[in-house]
Write a protein that holds these residues in place. Sequence first.
Motif, PDB file in Angstrom:
ATOM      1  N   LEU A 156       0.830  -1.325   0.364  1.00  0.00           N
ATOM      2  CA  LEU A 156       0.624  -0.435   0.290  1.00  0.00           C
ATOM      3  C   LEU A 156       0.715   1.397  -0.157  1.00  0.00           C
ATOM      4  CD1 LEU A 156      -2.369  -0.800   1.938  1.00  0.00           C
ATOM      5  CD2 LEU A 156      -2.533  -1.587   0.405  1.00  0.00           C
ATOM      6  N   VAL A 157       0.430   2.053  -0.657  1.00  0.00           N
ATOM      7  CA  VAL A 157       1.540   3.571  -1.085  1.00  0.00           C
ATOM      8  C   VAL A 157       0.061   4.375  -0.235  1.00  0.00           C
ATOM      9  CG1 VAL A 157       2.045   5.055  -2.332  1.00  0.00           C
ATOM     10  CG2 VAL A 157       2.429   2.612  -3.132  1.00  0.00           C
ATOM     11  N   VAL A 158       0.717   5.402   0.274  1.00  0.00           N
ATOM     12  CA  VAL A 158      -0.431   6.488   0.981  1.00  0.00           C
ATOM     13  C   VAL A 158       0.875   7.920   1.458  1.00  0.00           C
ATOM     14  CG1 VAL A 158      -0.454   4.232   3.113  1.00  0.00           C
ATOM     15  CG2 VAL A 158       1.436   6.283   3.666  1.00  0.00           C
ATOM     16  N   PRO A 159       0.010   8.620   1.184  1.00  0.00           N
ATOM     17  CA  PRO A 159       0.623  10.486   1.414  1.00  0.00           C
ATOM     18  C   PRO A 159       2.032  10.722   2.247  1.00  0.00           C
ATOM     19  CG  PRO A 159      -1.845  10.909   1.101  1.00  0.00           C
ATOM     20  CD  PRO A 159      -0.949   9.073   1.910  1.00  0.00           C
ATOM     21  N   PRO A 160       3.058  10.958   1.738  1.00  0.00           N
ATOM     22  CA  PRO A 160       4.220  11.581   2.983  1.00  0.00           C
ATOM     23  C   PRO A 160       3.571  12.047   4.391  1.00  0.00           C
ATOM     24  CG  PRO A 160       4.219  12.923   0.832  1.00  0.00           C
ATOM     25  CD  PRO A 160       3.364  11.779  -0.060  1.00  0.00           C
ATOM     26  N   ARG A 161       4.690  11.773   5.351  1.00  0.00           N
ATOM     27  CA  ARG A 161       4.323  13.217   6.612  1.00  0.00           C
ATOM     28  C   ARG A 161       3.021  12.454   7.206  1.00  0.00           C
ATOM     29  NH1 ARG A 161       7.630  15.823   3.205  1.00  0.00           N
ATOM     30  NH2 ARG A 161       9.431  16.441   3.574  1.00  0.00           N
ATOM     31  N   ASN A 162       2.221  11.731   6.945  1.00  0.00           N
ATOM     32  CA  ASN A 162       0.806  11.514   7.410  1.00  0.00           C
ATOM     33  C   ASN A 162       0.400  10.173   8.024  1.00  0.00           C
ATOM     34  OD1 ASN A 162      -2.256  11.295   7.114  1.00  0.00           O
ATOM     35  ND2 ASN A 162      -2.122  12.448   5.452  1.00  0.00           N
ATOM     36  N   ALA A 163       0.785  11.346   9.564  1.00  0.00           N
ATOM     37  CA  ALA A 163       0.684   9.235  10.216  1.00  0.00           C
ATOM     38  C   ALA A 163      -0.712   8.477  10.589  1.00  0.00           C
ATOM     39  CB  ALA A 163       1.587  10.103  12.226  1.00  0.00           C
ATOM     40  N   LYS A 164      -1.307   9.629  10.230  1.00  0.00           N
ATOM     41  CA  LYS A 164      -2.944   8.599  10.076  1.00  0.00           C
ATOM     42  C   LYS A 164      -2.753   7.557   9.226  1.00  0.00           C
ATOM     43  CE  LYS A 164      -7.726   9.572  11.394  1.00  0.00           C
ATOM     44  NZ  LYS A 164      -8.951  10.386  11.157  1.00  0.00           N
ATOM     45  N   SER A 165      -2.866   8.306   7.665  1.00  0.00           N
ATOM     46  CA  SER A 165      -2.455   7.346   6.532  1.00  0.00           C
ATOM     47  C   SER A 165      -1.644   6.298   6.625  1.00  0.00           C
ATOM     48  CB  SER A 165      -1.915   8.236   5.218  1.00  0.00           C
ATOM     49  OG  SER A 165      -2.804   9.163   5.153  1.00  0.00           O
ATOM     50  N   LEU A 166      -0.967   6.467   7.417  1.00  0.00           N
ATOM     51  CA  LEU A 166       0.106   4.932   7.329  1.00  0.00           C
ATOM     52  C   LEU A 166      -0.478   4.051   8.485  1.00  0.00           C
ATOM     53  CD1 LEU A 166       4.366   7.016   8.661  1.00  0.00           C
ATOM     54  CD2 LEU A 166       3.202   5.438   6.254  1.00  0.00           C
ATOM     55  N   ALA A 167      -1.366   4.036   9.516  1.00  0.00           N
ATOM     56  CA  ALA A 167      -1.535   4.087  10.449  1.00  0.00           C
ATOM     57  C   ALA A 167      -2.730   3.420   9.582  1.00  0.00           C
ATOM     58  CB  ALA A 167      -2.745   4.258  11.587  1.00  0.00           C
ATOM     59  N   GLU A 168      -3.591   3.890   8.940  1.00  0.00           N
ATOM     60  CA  GLU A 168      -5.163   3.478   8.226  1.00  0.00           C
ATOM     61  C   GLU A 168      -4.139   2.133   7.634  1.00  0.00           C
ATOM     62  OE1 GLU A 168      -6.453   6.840   6.528  1.00  0.00           O
ATOM     63  OE2 GLU A 168      -7.732   6.952   7.973  1.00  0.00           O
ATOM     64  N   ALA A 169      -3.385   2.252   6.599  1.00  0.00           N
ATOM     65  CA  ALA A 169      -2.706   1.612   6.096  1.00  0.00           C
ATOM     66  C   ALA A 169      -1.759   0.428   6.220  1.00  0.00           C
ATOM     67  CB  ALA A 169      -1.831   1.857   4.396  1.00  0.00           C
ATOM     68  N   ILE A 170      -1.459   0.501   7.714  1.00  0.00           N
ATOM     69  CA  ILE A 170      -0.772  -0.780   8.263  1.00  0.00           C
ATOM     70  C   ILE A 170      -2.126  -1.716   8.662  1.00  0.00           C
ATOM     71  CG2 ILE A 170      -0.183  -1.111  10.727  1.00  0.00           C
ATOM     72  CD1 ILE A 170       2.414   0.920   9.807  1.00  0.00           C
ATOM     73  N   ASN A 171      -3.059  -0.692   9.642  1.00  0.00           N
ATOM     74  CA  ASN A 171      -4.713  -1.943  10.536  1.00  0.00           C
ATOM     75  C   ASN A 171      -5.287  -2.472   8.977  1.00  0.00           C
ATOM     76  OD1 ASN A 171      -3.881  -0.726  12.832  1.00  0.00           O
ATOM     77  ND2 ASN A 171      -4.856   0.880  12.872  1.00  0.00           N
ATOM     78  N   HIS A 172      -5.016  -1.895   8.164  1.00  0.00           N
ATOM     79  CA  HIS A 172      -5.720  -3.026   6.793  1.00  0.00           C
ATOM     80  C   HIS A 172      -5.494  -3.808   6.975  1.00  0.00           C
ATOM     81  CE1 HIS A 172      -8.444  -3.101   3.563  1.00  0.00           C
ATOM     82  NE2 HIS A 172      -7.418  -3.520   3.166  1.00  0.00           N
ATOM     83  N   LEU A 173      -3.785  -3.814   6.646  1.00  0.00           N
ATOM     84  CA  LEU A 173      -3.434  -4.705   6.432  1.00  0.00           C
ATOM     85  C   LEU A 173      -3.050  -6.202   7.288  1.00  0.00           C
ATOM     86  CD1 LEU A 173      -0.037  -4.199   4.604  1.00  0.00           C
ATOM     87  CD2 LEU A 173      -2.162  -4.978   3.194  1.00  0.00           C
ATOM     88  N   LEU A 174      -3.264  -5.693   8.746  1.00  0.00           N
ATOM     89  CA  LEU A 174      -2.835  -6.312  10.278  1.00  0.00           C
ATOM     90  C   LEU A 174      -4.366  -7.441  10.384  1.00  0.00           C
ATOM     91  CD1 LEU A 174      -1.093  -4.265  12.650  1.00  0.00           C
ATOM     92  CD2 LEU A 174      -0.831  -6.192  10.977  1.00  0.00           C
ATOM     93  N   GLU A 175      -5.119  -6.623   9.564  1.00  0.00           N
ATOM     94  CA  GLU A 175      -6.788  -7.051  10.187  1.00  0.00           C
ATOM     95  C   GLU A 175      -6.867  -7.981   8.522  1.00  0.00           C
ATOM     96  OE1 GLU A 175      -8.834  -3.659   9.304  1.00  0.00           O
ATOM     97  OE2 GLU A 175      -8.407  -2.460  11.980  1.00  0.00           O
ATOM     98  N   ASP A 176      -6.148  -7.920   7.933  1.00  0.00           N
ATOM     99  CA  ASP A 176      -6.267  -9.408   6.533  1.00  0.00           C
ATOM    100  C   ASP A 176      -5.378  -9.751   6.314  1.00  0.00           C
ATOM    101  OD1 ASP A 176      -7.515  -9.914   4.175  1.00  0.00           O
ATOM    102  OD2 ASP A 176      -8.500  -8.473   3.483  1.00  0.00           O
ATOM    103  N   THR A 177      -5.455 -10.714   6.792  1.00  0.00           N
ATOM    104  CA  THR A 177      -4.465 -12.442   6.675  1.00  0.00           C
ATOM    105  C   THR A 177      -4.212 -12.604   5.268  1.00  0.00           C
ATOM    106  OG1 THR A 177      -4.976 -12.981   8.583  1.00  0.00           O
ATOM    107  CG2 THR A 177      -3.665 -14.644   7.516  1.00  0.00           C
ATOM    108  N   ALA A 178      -5.039 -12.454   4.834  1.00  0.00           N
ATOM    109  CA  ALA A 178      -5.370 -13.506   3.286  1.00  0.00           C
ATOM    110  C   ALA A 178      -4.635 -12.481   2.401  1.00  0.00           C
ATOM    111  CB  ALA A 178      -6.435 -12.864   3.004  1.00  0.00           C
ATOM    112  N   LEU A 179      -5.338 -10.696   2.857  1.00  0.00           N
ATOM    113  CA  LEU A 179      -4.759  -9.908   1.988  1.00  0.00           C
ATOM    114  C   LEU A 179      -3.064  -9.927   1.888  1.00  0.00           C
ATOM    115  CD1 LEU A 179      -5.058  -7.708  -0.312  1.00  0.00           C
ATOM    116  CD2 LEU A 179      -5.092  -6.027   1.989  1.00  0.00           C
ATOM    117  N   ARG A 180      -2.104  -9.809   3.613  1.00  0.00           N
ATOM    118  CA  ARG A 180      -1.260  -9.907   3.723  1.00  0.00           C
ATOM    119  C   ARG A 180      -0.529 -11.427   3.002  1.00  0.00           C
ATOM    120  NH1 ARG A 180      -2.523  -9.282   8.847  1.00  0.00           N
ATOM    121  NH2 ARG A 180      -1.232 -11.810   9.030  1.00  0.00           N
ATOM    122  N   ASN A 181      -1.080 -12.516   2.406  1.00  0.00           N
ATOM    123  CA  ASN A 181      -0.352 -13.587   1.839  1.00  0.00           C
ATOM    124  C   ASN A 181      -1.029 -13.120   0.772  1.00  0.00           C
ATOM    125  OD1 ASN A 181       0.296 -14.387   4.381  1.00  0.00           O
ATOM    126  ND2 ASN A 181      -1.824 -15.672   4.465  1.00  0.00           N
TER     127      ASN A 181
END
Length: 215
Positions: A156-181
């Motif tokens: 996933l690619v997010v805007p720079p200097r945006n802590a909330k966008s980083l967190a949203e992308a990370i959470n999205h991946l942590l919540e979805d094992t199939a997507l991570r794989n």
Amino acid sequence: CKLHIVPYGLDFTLYEDFAAIKAGDDLRRQFNCRHVIFAVGRHVYYKGFEYLIQAMHHVHDDALLVLGGNGPLTPMLKRLTVKQGLNERVLFVGRIPDKDLPAYYHAADVFCMPSVEPSEAFGLVQVEAMACRKPVVSCELNNGVSYVNQNGKTGLVVPPRNAKSLAEAINHLLEDTALRNLLGEAGLRRGKSEFSLENMCNKTLSVYEHITKLN
């Protein structure tokens, strides 16, 4: 053609070694948490690690950020971690020897490269993460960084200097094992097709052949 692109090449066998995978499993047990986010690099201005640390406020409580490397900004990053009350959620592991680095990738669920400036022109660490089948979260820098990690394909690619966008992308991946794989496997395929040592050597030789024909 006056321009030929020859991407960096990586020896994938170092990251697919069974001993490295086992070392990653052992390391993960030491971290003793449900999810691991890994980031590594020199602690300098363009790496954007301060935004990743701030993002941990919004990342699921069962996740640990393991931050490797050191540099002139290490003291500031550690002070920021304390100030933000994130001591238990951010682990500074210092410089990681090359021989131990694959284990850290294997121990992680997600790799994050939060670089914020075009000074980060490529980000070989992204390819190293792909070699270990890990999805990558990076920032849009409109350069080689986004050529390596393709949004929705290898990570996933997010805007720079945006802590909330980083967190949203990370959470999205942590919540979805199939997507991570899915993204991890796609990253490995892309890495081997675009960023292997063989590919780098073949493309370099092709450029030399092209030059000799011109002369």
